[in-house]
Design a protein around this motif. Structure first.
Motif, PDB file in Angstrom:
ATOM      1  N   ARG A  95       0.836  -1.208   0.000  1.00 54.22           N
ATOM      2  CA  ARG A  95       0.000   0.000   0.000  1.00 54.22           C
ATOM      3  C   ARG A  95       0.863   1.247   0.000  1.00 54.22           C
ATOM      4  N   ALA A  96       1.859   1.301   0.850  1.00 56.51           N
ATOM      5  CA  ALA A  96       2.739   2.466   0.903  1.00 56.51           C
ATOM      6  C   ALA A  96       3.503   2.626  -0.414  1.00 56.51           C
ATOM      7  N   LEU A  97       3.956   1.505  -0.975  1.00 60.82           N
ATOM      8  CA  LEU A  97       4.658   1.581  -2.258  1.00 60.82           C
ATOM      9  C   LEU A  97       3.724   2.048  -3.366  1.00 60.82           C
ATOM     10  N   TRP A  98       2.486   1.585  -3.349  1.00 57.56           N
ATOM     11  CA  TRP A  98       1.503   2.008  -4.344  1.00 57.56           C
ATOM     12  C   TRP A  98       1.320   3.527  -4.282  1.00 57.56           C
ATOM     13  N   LEU A  99       1.128   4.071  -3.079  1.00 55.56           N
ATOM     14  CA  LEU A  99       0.923   5.513  -2.926  1.00 55.56           C
ATOM     15  C   LEU A  99       2.173   6.294  -3.331  1.00 55.56           C
ATOM     16  N   GLN A 100       3.335   5.797  -2.958  1.00 56.37           N
ATOM     17  CA  GLN A 100       4.587   6.464  -3.315  1.00 56.37           C
ATOM     18  C   GLN A 100       4.783   6.449  -4.825  1.00 56.37           C
ATOM     19  N   ARG A 101       4.511   5.319  -5.451  1.00 57.01           N
ATOM     20  CA  ARG A 101       4.682   5.216  -6.906  1.00 57.01           C
ATOM     21  C   ARG A 101       3.622   6.017  -7.648  1.00 57.01           C
ATOM     22  N   ALA A 102       2.438   6.162  -7.072  1.00 60.45           N
ATOM     23  CA  ALA A 102       1.404   6.995  -7.690  1.00 60.45           C
ATOM     24  C   ALA A 102       1.891   8.442  -7.777  1.00 60.45           C
ATOM     25  N   ASP A 103       2.556   8.910  -6.739  1.00 59.35           N
ATOM     26  CA  ASP A 103       3.117  10.263  -6.753  1.00 59.35           C
ATOM     27  C   ASP A 103       4.184  10.396  -7.842  1.00 59.35           C
ATOM     28  N   THR A 104       5.057   9.408  -7.942  1.00 59.49           N
ATOM     29  CA  THR A 104       6.107   9.449  -8.963  1.00 59.49           C
ATOM     30  C   THR A 104       5.512   9.423 -10.362  1.00 59.49           C
ATOM     31  N   VAL A 105       4.518   8.570 -10.586  1.00 61.72           N
ATOM     32  CA  VAL A 105       3.860   8.501 -11.897  1.00 61.72           C
ATOM     33  C   VAL A 105       3.226   9.848 -12.228  1.00 61.72           C
ATOM     34  N   HIS A 106       2.604  10.467 -11.248  1.00 64.06           N
ATOM     35  CA  HIS A 106       1.990  11.774 -11.463  1.00 64.06           C
ATOM     36  C   HIS A 106       3.046  12.807 -11.887  1.00 64.06           C
ATOM     37  N   ARG A 107       4.146  12.841 -11.175  1.00 60.96           N
ATOM     38  CA  ARG A 107       5.201  13.826 -11.470  1.00 60.96           C
ATOM     39  C   ARG A 107       5.861  13.546 -12.828  1.00 60.96           C
ATOM     40  N   LEU A 108       6.102  12.270 -13.137  1.00 63.41           N
ATOM     41  CA  LEU A 108       6.676  11.942 -14.445  1.00 63.41           C
ATOM     42  C   LEU A 108       5.704  12.278 -15.575  1.00 63.41           C
ATOM     43  N   GLY A 109       4.421  12.033 -15.354  1.00 64.63           N
ATOM     44  CA  GLY A 109       3.419  12.372 -16.360  1.00 64.63           C
ATOM     45  C   GLY A 109       3.374  13.876 -16.612  1.00 64.63           C
ATOM     46  N   ASP A 146      11.917   9.604  -5.784  1.00 62.68           N
ATOM     47  CA  ASP A 146      11.296   8.283  -5.817  1.00 62.68           C
ATOM     48  C   ASP A 146      12.171   7.269  -5.083  1.00 62.68           C
ATOM     49  N   HIS A 147      13.451   7.299  -5.365  1.00 62.68           N
ATOM     50  CA  HIS A 147      14.371   6.365  -4.702  1.00 62.68           C
ATOM     51  C   HIS A 147      14.399   6.608  -3.193  1.00 62.68           C
ATOM     52  N   ASP A 148      14.487   7.872  -2.785  1.00 63.37           N
ATOM     53  CA  ASP A 148      14.525   8.191  -1.355  1.00 63.37           C
ATOM     54  C   ASP A 148      13.243   7.744  -0.661  1.00 63.37           C
ATOM     55  N   SER A 149      12.114   7.963  -1.311  1.00 65.81           N
ATOM     56  CA  SER A 149      10.833   7.545  -0.745  1.00 65.81           C
ATOM     57  C   SER A 149      10.759   6.027  -0.643  1.00 65.81           C
ATOM     58  N   TRP A 150      11.203   5.339  -1.692  1.00 64.59           N
ATOM     59  CA  TRP A 150      11.215   3.872  -1.687  1.00 64.59           C
ATOM     60  C   TRP A 150      12.088   3.363  -0.541  1.00 64.59           C
ATOM     61  N   THR A 151      13.235   3.980  -0.339  1.00 68.16           N
ATOM     62  CA  THR A 151      14.143   3.567   0.736  1.00 68.16           C
ATOM     63  C   THR A 151      13.489   3.780   2.095  1.00 68.16           C
TER      64      THR A 151
END
Length: 180
Positions: A95-109, A146-151
């Motif tokens: 769940r946390a990874l999903w939310l973190q990756r959603a933010d990254t996808v938004h910013r990359l988009g 993204d990497h820092d958040s993933w870590t």
């Protein structure tokens, strides 16, 4: 994405194509990972809730022996399965990874849209090397965040994971009086 420029364009044109391709590639990868984590988080949550409901029903059914003992044994096994699923959920933090990756996808988009808008405004003109460098810097900032958040997510779910020195320093609290 942008075919013009390729290997024969100006240095700024090639750099812009590189940034566009890199953002597009990472957006596809991160979107796929976000979707996988969303499905896993949903599946784990529904599984634990569903199994809990089944246990409640099994233990509440009014039957005689030996069926009562059999239902209790099944409920016990399902309870053990819930424990394993809950541990999986805690360890992998989908769940946390999903939310973190959603933010990254938004910013990359958003960056991909700015790149496309910039490209559309160029016409036959040359990209400004300073703007191209700005796009690359923004991409690198998104990738680093993204990497820092993933870590942080991974280290929160596993206390044995040590943070890189930069993040460890960011977590340290300075003593009264300012420290260094």
């Amino acid at each position: 994405m942008a075919g013009d420029g390729g290997a024969t364009g100006s240095p700024a044109q090639r750099q812009l194509v590189y940034v566009e391709q890199e953002v597009s590639s990472q957006l596809r990868i991160r979107t796929r990972r976000r979707n996988a984590d969303r499905k896993r988080a949903f599946g784990l949550q529904i599984s634990t809730v569903g199994l809990s409901a089944v246990i409640t029903v099994l233990l509440g059914v009014q039957v005689g022996e030996p069926a009562r003992q059999w239902l209790a044994d099944v409920a016990l096994g399902l309870g053990a399965a819930i424990t394993v699923l809950a541990a999986w959920q805690t360890f992998f933090s989908h769940r946390a990874l999903w939310l973190q990756r959603a933010d990254t996808v938004h910013r990359l988009g958003a960056l991909e849209r700015r790149l496309a808008f910039h490209r559309a405004g160029l016409g036959d003109g040359e990209p400004d090397p300073v703007q191209v460098a700005g796009f690359l810097a923004e991409y690198e900032e998104i990738a680093q965040a993204d990497h820092d958040s993933w870590t942080r997510v991974r280290s929160a779910s596993d206390p044995q994971v040590t943070l890189p020195p930069v993040q460890a320093q960011a977590r340290a609290v300075l003593p009264e009086g300012g420290g260094a």
